[in-house]
Design a protein around this motif. Sequence first.
Motif, short mmCIF file in Angstrom:
data_model
loop_
_atom_site.label_atom_id
_atom_site.label_comp_id
_atom_site.label_asym_id
_atom_site.label_seq_id
_atom_site.Cartn_x
_atom_site.Cartn_y
_atom_site.Cartn_z
N ILE A 1 19.45 116.94 69.25
CA ILE A 1 19.63 115.74 68.42
C ILE A 1 19.00 114.56 69.15
O ILE A 1 19.47 114.15 70.21
CB ILE A 1 21.12 115.44 68.16
N TYR B 1 26.84 109.22 69.12
CA TYR B 1 26.49 109.69 70.46
C TYR B 1 27.72 110.29 71.15
O TYR B 1 27.64 111.35 71.77
CB TYR B 1 25.95 108.52 71.28
N GLY B 2 28.86 109.62 70.99
CA GLY B 2 30.11 110.10 71.60
C GLY B 2 30.47 111.49 71.10
O GLY B 2 30.82 112.37 71.88
N THR C 1 27.82 114.19 72.37
CA THR C 1 27.89 114.56 73.79
C THR C 1 29.17 115.32 74.12
O THR C 1 29.24 115.96 75.16
CB THR C 1 27.81 113.32 74.70
N PHE C 2 30.17 115.24 73.24
CA PHE C 2 31.42 115.95 73.50
C PHE C 2 31.20 117.46 73.44
O PHE C 2 31.79 118.22 74.20
CB PHE C 2 32.48 115.53 72.48
N TYR C 3 30.33 117.90 72.54
CA TYR C 3 30.15 119.34 72.33
C TYR C 3 28.97 119.88 73.11
O TYR C 3 27.85 119.41 72.96
CB TYR C 3 29.96 119.61 70.83
N SER C 4 29.24 120.91 73.93
CA SER C 4 28.18 121.46 74.79
C SER C 4 27.04 122.02 73.96
O SER C 4 25.89 122.03 74.42
CB SER C 4 28.73 122.58 75.66
N THR D 1 21.63 116.96 73.43
CA THR D 1 21.08 115.63 73.15
C THR D 1 19.77 115.42 73.91
O THR D 1 19.16 114.38 73.81
CB THR D 1 22.07 114.52 73.54
N THR E 1 31.93 103.57 73.28
CA THR E 1 32.49 104.82 72.79
C THR E 1 32.86 105.69 73.98
O THR E 1 32.52 105.37 75.11
CB THR E 1 31.46 105.55 71.91
N VAL E 2 33.55 106.79 73.70
CA VAL E 2 33.78 107.80 74.73
C VAL E 2 32.67 108.82 74.61
O VAL E 2 32.40 109.30 73.52
CB VAL E 2 35.12 108.51 74.51
N SER E 3 32.02 109.15 75.71
CA SER E 3 31.03 110.21 75.63
C SER E 3 31.38 111.32 76.61
O SER E 3 32.14 111.11 77.55
CB SER E 3 29.63 109.67 75.91
N HIS E 4 30.82 112.50 76.38
CA HIS E 4 31.07 113.70 77.20
C HIS E 4 32.56 114.05 77.23
O HIS E 4 33.35 113.45 76.52
CB HIS E 4 30.47 113.52 78.59
N LYS E 5 32.91 114.98 78.09
CA LYS E 5 34.33 115.38 78.13
C LYS E 5 34.75 115.81 79.52
O LYS E 5 33.92 115.95 80.41
CB LYS E 5 34.58 116.51 77.13
N PHE F 1 25.64 103.47 73.19
CA PHE F 1 24.72 104.43 72.60
C PHE F 1 23.66 104.85 73.62
O PHE F 1 22.95 104.01 74.17
CB PHE F 1 24.05 103.79 71.38
N PHE F 2 23.58 106.15 73.89
CA PHE F 2 22.64 106.71 74.87
C PHE F 2 22.73 106.04 76.24
O PHE F 2 21.76 105.96 76.98
CB PHE F 2 21.19 106.67 74.34
#
Lengths: 159, 596
Positions: free
Chosen positions: A36, A56-57, A60-63, A67, B171-175, B184-185
Motif C-alpha cells: 500500500i 496509516y495506523g 501498519t498494525f497488520y503485518s 507499506t 495516530t497509533v502506528s505498528h503494534k 501519516f508515514f
Amino acid sequence: MSEVKQMVKELANQYGRSNESLLPILQGIVTKELHISEEAMIEVARELDMSAAQVYGTATFYSFLDTRPTGKYVIRVCKTITCMMHGKNQIIRELENLLKIRLGETTHDGVFTLLETNCLGQCHKGPAMLINELPFTELTPEKVRKIIIEYRNREISAN
Amino acid sequence: MSEKINLRIDNIAVSVTEGTTILDAAKKINIRIPTLCYHEDLCVAGNCRVCMVEQVGSDRLLPSCAMPVAEGMEILTNSLKVRNARKKIIELLVSEHRAECTTCYKNGKCELQELSSEYIVGEDGFIDLIPFKDYTIDLFSPSIIKDDSKCIRCQRCIRTCAELQSVSALTVSHKGDQMKVTSFFEKPMYEVVCTNCGQCVNRCPTGALTERTYIDHVWAAINDDRKHVVVQTAPAVRIALGEALGMPPGEIVTGKMVAALRRLGFDSVLDTNFTADLTIIEEGNELLQRLKKVLVDKDESVKLPMTTSCSPGWVKFIEHVFPEFLEHVSTAKSPQQMFGALAKTFYAERIDADPAEMVSVSVMPCTAKKFEADRPEMRSSGYKDVDYVLTTRELALMIKQAGIDFTSLPDDDYDSIMGVSSGAAVIFGATGGVMEAALRTAYEVVTGREVPFENLNIEPVRGMDNVREATIKIENPLPDWAFLDGVELKTCVAHGLSNAKKVMEAVRAGAADYHFIEIMACPGGCLGGGGQPIPTSPEIREKRSEAIYLEDELKVIRKSHENPEIVMIYEKFLKEPLGHKSHELLHTHYKGRSRY
C-alpha cells in the motif's frame, strides 16, 4: 484520474465507505499492488473521509499489509518458538544464501522479498513459511532450495 | 431518574448514580486515585493501568477510570496489592521513557515524574529500554516539538486530535513493542495536517509534546541595548497566567502581569486588546460591506457567511479541510498580527524608534500563533511583524527565572499608545466574545443605538455549548443602512475544531443560512488555548470564562469603537476602516493546503 485513484474508487464502490470498509479495501490494494503506497493511502482517506494518519495506523498494525514496496513473491518465515526449535534459523540462512539478500530485503530483480512473521499455526509441521498465500511446511535447507529453484524457473518461463 | 448505586471505597460508604466510574465515585469522597491516560475532556482509554484498584473478593485488579460501579462493591484503592501493582506499572512506563528529567523542558511539570517521585521509583526498576529503541525527535515545527523518546503511549494526544479537533494528525502506528504515536508515514508535524493548536501539548502528561520555546531569544533581545523590545499580551493571558504562578484558576492578574513584564525589562508594555478593538472595527465593517454587496449590489463574487479569522488554528484548519471556503474567511488579520504590523510602523514613528532595531514579542495562550507569526505574508511592516511568540506558560517561566514574587506585585498600567482597550476586546479570549464584540459595534454603526441586550451582555452567544446561534433583527437603521431594515442577522458561534467542522459541513450542505460565524479552534476559545497553563478541564475553563466576563464588566469602555486610541489611530494614521493603509497593514490572504 490516476490508476491508483481509479483502483481505490472501485474498491470503495465494492466494499463501501464506512470505517469497517477500511480493512477490506486495504486488503484489496495489497492483492492488486502487493503493497500500500503513500498515494494509495491518501486516496483511501479521501474516499472514506478519514484522516490519512488513521489509514496509516491501521495499515501498519497488520503485518500482512505491507507499506513498503515488496518483490513479486513475499517469503515469510515463521519466527516463533516452535519453528525456531525446528531449525528456522537454518532455513533463513539458506534463503539468504540462495537469494543473496538479508532478512527484510528484496532481490535486485524485484522477484523475492524475505521476511519473518508471527505464528502461522503450523507448529506441528515446523519450520514453516509462506510464499505469498501458499504455505510450505516441514522445511529443510534442501527442500527450500527446490522450492526457490521452482519459483525461479517459473519466472524464467513466464518471461 | 437513574438508580443510586451503593458501594464502599476504602471502607467509606458512597452512593452514586448508575454508570459512574469507580474513579469518579472515589473523587466524590475526596480519595485521589492516580491517573495518566485519563483526561476529563476525553473519552476513557484505560491503557496506562496506573489507576488500578482492588475489588474485595476478586483476584484481578480493576482499572478505576473505565470500570462502572456496581451495587455492594467493596473497593480498596491503597491495599498492598494495589500499591505493588501501581509501582510496577509506573516502573514499566519509566523503563521505556527517556527519563533525563533534569534536562527536560517539562521538568517539574511532568505527570509521570510526579508519580515516579510519589511512588519512589528507584534504580532497582526495570531495564532502561531507551538505548534499544529507535525514536525520533521532530524539531521542524515552529510551534510544537514532538519527542518520541519521552512518549509513554497513553494516547491522550491522539484522542485530543480526533475527538476535540476532528483533525487526527496523530495516530497509533505498528503494534506491540513497536507501537508508536505518529503522523501519516511518520512525517514531521510541519508537513502534515496539524493545525498547531497545541491541545495535544496541553494534555501530554510527559515531555513528549511541548511548545517550541523562544524564551532565550527574548532574553537575548531584552539584554541587547540597541534593541527596543515591544511586548503585547493577548486577552486570555491575563486571566490564566496566575495559575502557572501558584494562584487559583479564575484570578484576573492584568495589573501584576504588566508590572512583571516591565520588571523583566521590556521597553514598551502594550496590549493585544488594542488591536482586538481594531479587529472589530475592520472586521465589523468588512461584514457590513459584504452584506451590502450581497443584498444591494447582488455581487455574486462576495461570499457569505463570513467567518472570523483571529484563531490561527482555525485558519490553518480551513486551509487544509475546507479550501473551497477560503473566500468566506474575513481578510482581517488576527489581533496579534495587526499589532505586529502597527508596532514597526505607526508605533515606531510615534516613539521615534528605528523599526529595524525593534523586536516585537507577543504573549499568547496559543501555540498556533508561533506558526502564524512565521507565515511569509506576515511581513507587511517591511520586517517580520511579530518576531517571537511566547505562550502563557513561557511567560510564567520567565517570571520565575527573574526571581519575581508575582503574587506580591503591585498593579501597573499598560503604556500608551496601543495600550488602551475596551471590554469588547477582553472577551475575545472566550468563545463567543468576538461575535459579541462585533455585534456591539456593528449594531450601533447601523442603527445608531446600543445592542438591545441588558448591560450590553449578549447572553445568547455566551456559554460553553458546542454550537450556539443567535439572531438579531435590525429595525429603524440609519439612512445609510436602510437596506438592512427588517433583516434578521443570523450568527453562529462554535469552539473546538470538531464543532467547527460540523458547522462548515452544514454551510456546505446549504443547511445553514448564517451571515456571520465565529470559530475558535480551542475548547472554550483562547482561554482554553494550547499555550495556557496545564492542567485544563471544563471546570477550569468555566472559571477563566467568568474572569473574562468580569474584566469586561469592570471596564469603563465596553465597545471597541469608543476606545479613544482607536478613534485617534483612524484620525492620525489609518484614516478610515478598510482604507488604503488598512489593506496594506491589517488585511491578509489565505492559501489552500493539502488535506492529506
